[in-house]
Design an enzyme around this catalytic site. Structure first.
Site, PDB file in Angstrom:
ATOM      1  N   LYS A  38      53.770 -58.073 -28.107  1.00 26.37           N
ATOM      2  CA  LYS A  38      54.893 -57.059 -27.920  1.00 26.37           C
ATOM      3  C   LYS A  38      56.453 -57.610 -27.272  1.00 26.37           C
ATOM      4  O   LYS A  38      57.469 -56.741 -27.452  1.00 26.37           O
ATOM      5  CB  LYS A  38      54.142 -56.047 -26.876  1.00 26.37           C
ATOM      6  CG  LYS A  38      53.956 -56.456 -25.434  1.00 26.37           C
ATOM      7  CD  LYS A  38      53.147 -55.605 -24.769  1.00 26.37           C
ATOM      8  CE  LYS A  38      52.780 -56.184 -23.367  1.00 26.37           C
ATOM      9  NZ  LYS A  38      51.487 -55.552 -22.659  1.00 26.37           N
ATOM     10  N   ARG A 133      46.012 -49.550 -12.951  1.00 25.11           N
ATOM     11  CA  ARG A 133      46.691 -49.004 -14.047  1.00 25.11           C
ATOM     12  C   ARG A 133      45.715 -48.287 -15.049  1.00 25.11           C
ATOM     13  O   ARG A 133      45.317 -47.044 -14.545  1.00 25.11           O
ATOM     14  CB  ARG A 133      47.337 -49.955 -14.779  1.00 25.11           C
ATOM     15  CG  ARG A 133      48.609 -49.623 -15.515  1.00 25.11           C
ATOM     16  CD  ARG A 133      49.420 -50.613 -16.200  1.00 25.11           C
ATOM     17  NE  ARG A 133      48.681 -51.257 -17.464  1.00 25.11           N
ATOM     18  CZ  ARG A 133      49.222 -51.971 -18.300  1.00 25.11           C
ATOM     19  NH1 ARG A 133      50.391 -52.474 -17.929  1.00 25.11           N
ATOM     20  NH2 ARG A 133      48.376 -52.609 -19.392  1.00 25.11           N
TER      21      ARG A 133
HETATM   22  C1  LIG Z   1      50.675 -56.609 -22.261  1.00 19.82           C
HETATM   23  C2  LIG Z   1      49.481 -56.616 -22.076  1.00 19.82           C
HETATM   24  C3  LIG Z   1      48.538 -57.862 -22.312  1.00 19.82           C
HETATM   25  C4  LIG Z   1      49.197 -59.087 -22.152  1.00 19.82           C
HETATM   26  O1  LIG Z   1      49.780 -59.552 -21.083  1.00 19.82           O
HETATM   27  P1  LIG Z   1      50.487 -60.980 -20.735  1.00 19.82           P
HETATM   28  O2  LIG Z   1      50.774 -60.864 -19.418  1.00 19.82           O
HETATM   29  O3  LIG Z   1      51.769 -61.073 -21.675  1.00 19.82           O
HETATM   30  O4  LIG Z   1      49.456 -62.004 -21.052  1.00 19.82           O
HETATM   31  C5  LIG Z   1      47.170 -57.608 -21.995  1.00 19.82           C
HETATM   32  N1  LIG Z   1      46.724 -56.574 -22.118  1.00 19.82           N
HETATM   33  C6  LIG Z   1      47.296 -55.307 -22.212  1.00 19.82           C
HETATM   34  C7  LIG Z   1      46.587 -54.162 -21.828  1.00 19.82           C
HETATM   35  C8  LIG Z   1      48.688 -55.524 -22.096  1.00 19.82           C
HETATM   36  O5  LIG Z   1      49.388 -54.399 -22.080  1.00 19.82           O
END
Ligand SMILES: *Cc1c(COP(=O)(O)O)cnc(C)c1O
Length: 359
Positions: A38, A133
């Protein structure tokens, strides 16, 4: 298109090497990795680098990005990270093989959509183990799992949790074990396998590396530690990765010697703030052609020693170059290392050209 400014240089070979290193660590623990795209809006070169680095799945928070990955030729299972909106259920089933969920009504809509499309959609039921969250409170997990498992279009793959994103709660043996315990209770109550236990994001890597991660946690969703090579607990370099995976390049459009404190009565700035200025006398300042519409201006690190970011407006990045190692003139290109927020903005801005680099 010729190479112009501002641009984001992407180094896929370095990202692939980072992916290999981080994913090998997870595989040695016996866990699968969904590599998260993302922060680059699933740029094709990045998605391919993650696949080449051994990603078991590709994950993104946006359906459009998942589609971009498919169009780029990615053939791994696709995971949707963001809790689906009820109105988007049909699109979720079309774009993703598996999604993270916390609401039974939404899962019902996913089931309806899957049945209509002749598909079966996998869900991971998210449990909140403390970061507040997404996720259901642990005492509600059985009810959601049982409800979802009874739906014709749904397969409950397992449970998951997410830490460190909202309140910065650090993954520990205790909160990971809490996830394992919830799964055990759900198994007992439903008789389901619930084989996938998705323990979290990059913040889980230190616990895996230290050997403190429970064996049962067998899936991680990793973005930043791979693409930027950072330990997200303190942003130090993650062992075995490199950090020079992206560069932002902007061009100098003005260089003038000016006072370091504004002259005249002052109201709010363009963004409603009232910035403070340190009086350092007359200083050489440079303006670059990139701004807050493209980047988080305090989330970038100038490559050239002696260059300091003072701030920015929508379209201008303002630098103090008095102590810059080289003499700066109009037309020069200056490079910066973006942090996570800056990279997210640069990837998203249509005004920033993306350039794939080799080496
Ligand atoms: C963005 C996201 C991740 C990845 O997080 P990083 O810190 O970039 O590894 C994992 N799980 C969810 C639900 C996310 O939104």
């Amino acid at each position: 298109m010729s190479v112009c400014t501002p641009r984001l240089e992407i180094y896929p070979d370095r990202i692939a090497a980072n992916a290999r290193s981080v994913i090998d660590l997870c595989h040695r623990h016996g866990a699968q990795v969904a590599a998260v795209t993302k922060v680059t809006c699933a740029h094709p070169a990045v998605a391919h680098a993650l696949e080449a680095g051994g990603a078991d799945m590709v994950a993104d928070s946006r359906m459009r990005n998942l589609q971009a990955a498919v169009e780029a030729g990615i053939r791994r299972p696709l995971m949707l990270l963001r809790i689906p909106a009820p109105s988007c259920a049909a699109e979720v089933v079309r774009c993703a093989d598996i999604s993270l969920n916390s609401n039974l009504d939404t899962i019902r809509l996913l089931s309806d959509a899957a049945v209509l499309q002749g598909a079966r959609h996998q869900v991971v039921v998210m449990v909140d183990v403390g970061d507040l969250r997404e996720g259901v409170w642990p005492d509600r997990a059985i009810e959601i799992v049982r409800g979802a498992a009874g739906l014709p279009g749904i397969e409950v793959a397992g449970l998951g949790c997410n830490l460190a994103c909202y309140w910065g709660v650090i993954p520990t043996l205790e909160n990971m074990q809490a996830l394992v315990d919830v799964r055990d209770r759900c198994r007992q109550a439903t008789g389901l396998e619930l084989g996938l236990l998705s323990g979290g994001n990059s913040a889980n890597l230190p616990l895996i590396a230290s050997g403190g991660m429970p064996r049962q946690v067998n899936h991680f969703r990793i973005g930043e530690a791979i693409v930027l090579g950072r330990n997200v607990i303190d942003r130090s370099p993650w062992p075995g990765t490199r950090q020079d995976t992206f560069r932002m390049v902007a061009e100098v459009v003005e260089v003038e010697r000016k006072p370091s404190v504004p002259i005249g009565d002052r109201g709010q700035d363009a963004f409603g703030g009232t910035p403070e200025f340190e009086d350092r006398g007359m200083r050489l300042r440079a303006i670059c052609n990139v701004g807050r519409q493209d980047v988080v201006v305090d989330g970038i690190e100038p490559e050239m020693p002696g260059v300091r970011v003072l701030g920015g407006s929508s379209d201008h990045l303002i630098l103090d170059v008095e102590d810059a190692e080289a003499k700066i003139k109009v037309g020069d290109e200056l490079a910066f290392m973006p942090g996570y927020g800056a990279l997210l903005a640069l990837s998203t801005s249509p005004y920033v050209q993306k350039v794939v680099m080799r080496g």
